[in-house]
Motif scaffolding. Structure first.
Motif, PDB file in Angstrom:
ATOM      1  N   GLY A 180       0.789  -1.225   0.000  1.00  0.00           N
ATOM      2  CA  GLY A 180       0.000   0.000   0.000  1.00  0.00           C
ATOM      3  C   GLY A 180       0.816   1.268   0.000  1.00  0.00           C
ATOM      4  O   GLY A 180       0.287   2.353   0.294  1.00  0.00           O
ATOM      5  N   ILE A 181       2.095   1.191  -0.337  1.00  0.00           N
ATOM      6  CA  ILE A 181       2.962   2.369  -0.361  1.00  0.00           C
ATOM      7  C   ILE A 181       2.773   3.090  -1.694  1.00  0.00           C
ATOM      8  O   ILE A 181       2.731   2.469  -2.759  1.00  0.00           O
ATOM      9  N   SER A 182       2.685   4.403  -1.658  1.00  0.00           N
ATOM     10  CA  SER A 182       2.432   5.187  -2.868  1.00  0.00           C
ATOM     11  C   SER A 182       3.597   5.082  -3.839  1.00  0.00           C
ATOM     12  O   SER A 182       4.744   4.806  -3.453  1.00  0.00           O
ATOM     13  N   ALA A 183       3.312   5.343  -5.104  1.00  0.00           N
ATOM     14  CA  ALA A 183       4.336   5.249  -6.144  1.00  0.00           C
ATOM     15  C   ALA A 183       5.493   6.203  -5.876  1.00  0.00           C
ATOM     16  O   ALA A 183       6.665   5.858  -6.102  1.00  0.00           O
ATOM     17  N   GLY A 184       5.186   7.397  -5.370  1.00  0.00           N
ATOM     18  CA  GLY A 184       6.243   8.361  -5.083  1.00  0.00           C
ATOM     19  C   GLY A 184       7.178   7.888  -3.980  1.00  0.00           C
ATOM     20  O   GLY A 184       8.404   8.031  -4.085  1.00  0.00           O
ATOM     21  N   GLU A 185       6.613   7.331  -2.919  1.00  0.00           N
ATOM     22  CA  GLU A 185       7.449   6.826  -1.820  1.00  0.00           C
ATOM     23  C   GLU A 185       8.261   5.616  -2.255  1.00  0.00           C
ATOM     24  O   GLU A 185       9.416   5.446  -1.843  1.00  0.00           O
ATOM     25  N   VAL A 186       7.670   4.753  -3.078  1.00  0.00           N
ATOM     26  CA  VAL A 186       8.399   3.588  -3.579  1.00  0.00           C
ATOM     27  C   VAL A 186       9.604   4.042  -4.400  1.00  0.00           C
ATOM     28  O   VAL A 186      10.728   3.543  -4.224  1.00  0.00           O
ATOM     29  N   ALA A 187       9.390   4.997  -5.299  1.00  0.00           N
ATOM     30  CA  ALA A 187      10.483   5.477  -6.145  1.00  0.00           C
ATOM     31  C   ALA A 187      11.595   6.105  -5.312  1.00  0.00           C
ATOM     32  O   ALA A 187      12.789   5.894  -5.583  1.00  0.00           O
ATOM     33  N   GLU A 188      11.221   6.865  -4.297  1.00  0.00           N
ATOM     34  CA  GLU A 188      12.236   7.508  -3.455  1.00  0.00           C
ATOM     35  C   GLU A 188      12.989   6.473  -2.628  1.00  0.00           C
ATOM     36  O   GLU A 188      14.215   6.556  -2.482  1.00  0.00           O
ATOM     37  N   ALA A 189      12.290   5.512  -2.070  1.00  0.00           N
ATOM     38  CA  ALA A 189      12.959   4.468  -1.301  1.00  0.00           C
ATOM     39  C   ALA A 189      13.946   3.703  -2.187  1.00  0.00           C
ATOM     40  O   ALA A 189      15.084   3.427  -1.774  1.00  0.00           O
ATOM     41  N   ALA A 190      13.524   3.373  -3.403  1.00  0.00           N
ATOM     42  CA  ALA A 190      14.414   2.648  -4.315  1.00  0.00           C
ATOM     43  C   ALA A 190      15.645   3.479  -4.668  1.00  0.00           C
ATOM     44  O   ALA A 190      16.769   2.964  -4.755  1.00  0.00           O
ATOM     45  N   ARG A 191      15.442   4.781  -4.890  1.00  0.00           N
ATOM     46  CA  ARG A 191      16.585   5.664  -5.182  1.00  0.00           C
ATOM     47  C   ARG A 191      17.586   5.652  -4.040  1.00  0.00           C
ATOM     48  O   ARG A 191      18.812   5.557  -4.253  1.00  0.00           O
ATOM     49  N   LEU A 192      17.088   5.727  -2.818  1.00  0.00           N
ATOM     50  CA  LEU A 192      17.955   5.755  -1.647  1.00  0.00           C
ATOM     51  C   LEU A 192      18.697   4.428  -1.472  1.00  0.00           C
ATOM     52  O   LEU A 192      19.876   4.412  -1.105  1.00  0.00           O
ATOM     53  N   ILE A 193      18.018   3.334  -1.727  1.00  0.00           N
ATOM     54  CA  ILE A 193      18.675   2.026  -1.630  1.00  0.00           C
ATOM     55  C   ILE A 193      19.870   1.963  -2.569  1.00  0.00           C
ATOM     56  O   ILE A 193      20.959   1.502  -2.193  1.00  0.00           O
ATOM     57  N   ARG A 194      19.671   2.420  -3.795  1.00  0.00           N
ATOM     58  CA  ARG A 194      20.765   2.379  -4.775  1.00  0.00           C
ATOM     59  C   ARG A 194      21.949   3.235  -4.339  1.00  0.00           C
ATOM     60  O   ARG A 194      23.100   2.938  -4.666  1.00  0.00           O
ATOM     61  N   LEU A 195      21.703   4.283  -3.561  1.00  0.00           N
ATOM     62  CA  LEU A 195      22.786   5.136  -3.077  1.00  0.00           C
ATOM     63  C   LEU A 195      23.738   4.396  -2.144  1.00  0.00           C
ATOM     64  O   LEU A 195      24.917   4.758  -2.040  1.00  0.00           O
ATOM     65  N   THR A 196      23.242   3.382  -1.446  1.00  0.00           N
ATOM     66  CA  THR A 196      24.096   2.697  -0.471  1.00  0.00           C
ATOM     67  C   THR A 196      25.180   1.861  -1.134  1.00  0.00           C
ATOM     68  O   THR A 196      26.073   1.359  -0.440  1.00  0.00           O
ATOM     69  N   ALA A 197      25.143   1.732  -2.453  1.00  0.00           N
ATOM     70  CA  ALA A 197      26.230   1.033  -3.140  1.00  0.00           C
ATOM     71  C   ALA A 197      27.548   1.789  -3.011  1.00  0.00           C
ATOM     72  O   ALA A 197      28.617   1.178  -2.955  1.00  0.00           O
ATOM     73  N   GLY A 198      27.480   3.118  -2.958  1.00  0.00           N
ATOM     74  CA  GLY A 198      28.702   3.912  -2.885  1.00  0.00           C
ATOM     75  C   GLY A 198      28.773   4.875  -1.730  1.00  0.00           C
ATOM     76  O   GLY A 198      29.808   5.487  -1.487  1.00  0.00           O
ATOM     77  N   HIS A 199      27.659   5.042  -0.987  1.00  0.00           N
ATOM     78  CA  HIS A 199      27.600   5.985   0.133  1.00  0.00           C
ATOM     79  C   HIS A 199      28.104   7.368  -0.281  1.00  0.00           C
ATOM     80  O   HIS A 199      28.874   8.005   0.440  1.00  0.00           O
ATOM     81  N   ASP A 200      27.661   7.824  -1.448  1.00  0.00           N
ATOM     82  CA  ASP A 200      28.147   9.102  -1.964  1.00  0.00           C
ATOM     83  C   ASP A 200      26.989   9.947  -2.487  1.00  0.00           C
ATOM     84  O   ASP A 200      26.904  10.236  -3.686  1.00  0.00           O
ATOM     85  N   PRO A 201      26.098  10.396  -1.598  1.00  0.00           N
ATOM     86  CA  PRO A 201      24.973  11.223  -2.042  1.00  0.00           C
ATOM     87  C   PRO A 201      25.436  12.620  -2.440  1.00  0.00           C
ATOM     88  O   PRO A 201      26.508  13.081  -2.029  1.00  0.00           O
ATOM     89  N   GLU A 202      24.639  13.269  -3.245  1.00  0.00           N
ATOM     90  CA  GLU A 202      24.925  14.656  -3.613  1.00  0.00           C
ATOM     91  C   GLU A 202      24.837  15.548  -2.360  1.00  0.00           C
ATOM     92  O   GLU A 202      24.125  15.218  -1.405  1.00  0.00           O
TER      93      GLU A 202
END
Length: 309
Positions: A180-202
């Protein structure tokens, strides 16, 4: 004093004893090193040693005791790992956290907890999940996409850097809509997960910085807790040749120390920065052999990415 109990614990076609100290992990590691017990045999508060080494270790000075006496000695020395640091004991407290975050999604929570409890995990297990969630709480995070990303960030873990994070993000994109998570929250969560590959956010990515800082918060724990973390990482990559692992690990530690500040947010740096730098420098010093700069074995770059924090 070093203690050893009888080899009564079956695994890998033999039985194992537990080797512990009632004084310090430093004493335990020193004894094990002198006796030729590999560091990858260390498991949080003890070494697992096969039965063919039992008599040899007793002759080397380990005191032979029964299992109950060994546990009492461990507790008396303050070295016994508490239940909250043992993955099997964390199912119920983690389930309560999930149910509070995503009510009515019990099946998704159960799948996540099963994944975090896979037997091949030694560091990236339920303890790590709880530590990241607690670090986010300490940093004052209540933002649901960040918390969802924490739950999923190592939900797929095969020791394949980059691909693991991508697979975890894809898993979130698959399961979170069912919860039941909204599409916007799903997309943001997925984006953040991918960031943990390098721990180098903008620099302007506050959510990314908070998640990455929480993921690396283990670096700023006490010296004993850090040593357990480092030992667990080595056990998780037990299939990697020692020289390759050490070279890769050095690459990781040097990169973490090279920026001056380990963490991206001021709050995390204030909480954990000094301890993290001390722990990282201490481990790095132990990995560099005396007498000069080590050569870099083939494959160490990949090992470095693999054994990141």
């Amino acid at each position: 004093m070093i203690y050893i109990d009888p080899p009564l614990w079956p695994a890998h076609d033999t039985c194992f004893s537990h080797l512990v100290s009632d004084t310090s992990l430093e004493e335990l590691h020193a004894f094990a090193t002198a006796a030729g017990v590999p560091r990858r045999a260390f498991d949080q508060d003890h070494y697992d040693v096969p039965e063919h080494r039992y008599e040899e270790l007793v002759r080397a000075g380990a005191r032979a005791v029964d299992g109950r006496t060994l546990v009492r000695a461990l507790i008396a020395g303050g070295l016994r790992i508490p239940a909250r640091e043992r993955p099997a004991s964390l199912v119920h407290p983690l389930r309560r956290r999930w149910d509070s975050l995503v009510p009515g999604a019990e099946e998704v929570g159960a799948e996540l907890l099963n994944r975090w409890g896979e037997p091949h995990r030694r560091y990236h297990d339920r303890r790590h999940l709880l530590q990241v969630l607690e670090a986010l709480h300490t940093l004052g995070v209540t933002d649901r996409p960040v918390l969802l990303a924490a739950w999923f960030h190592d939900a797929v873990y095969d020791g394949d850097p980059g691909r693991d994070e991508e697979s975890s993000a894809v898993l979130a994109e698959s399961l979170l809509p069912e919860a039941g998570i909204s599409a916007g929250e799903v997309a943001e969560a997925a984006r953040l997960i991918r960031l943990t590959a390098g721990h180098d956010p903008e620099p302007e990515d506050r959510r990314g910085a908070l998640l990455c800082d929480a993921d690396l918060s283990v670096l700023g724990r006490s010296a004993d807790a850090y040593d357990r973390y480092a030992a667990d990482i080595r056990r998780e990559y037990g299939h990697v040749d020692e020289d390759v692992f050490r070279a890769g690990r050095r690459t990781v530690l040097q990169a973490l120390l090279g920026n001056g500040t380990v963490f991206r947010t001021g709050r995390a740096e204030a909480l954990w920065g000094d301890a993290a730098r001390s722990n990282l420098a201490r481990e790095l010093a132990a990995l560099v052999p005396a007498g000069g700069r080590p050569s870099v074995p083939e494959g160490s770059a990949r090992a470095g990415r693999a054994n990141r924090g």
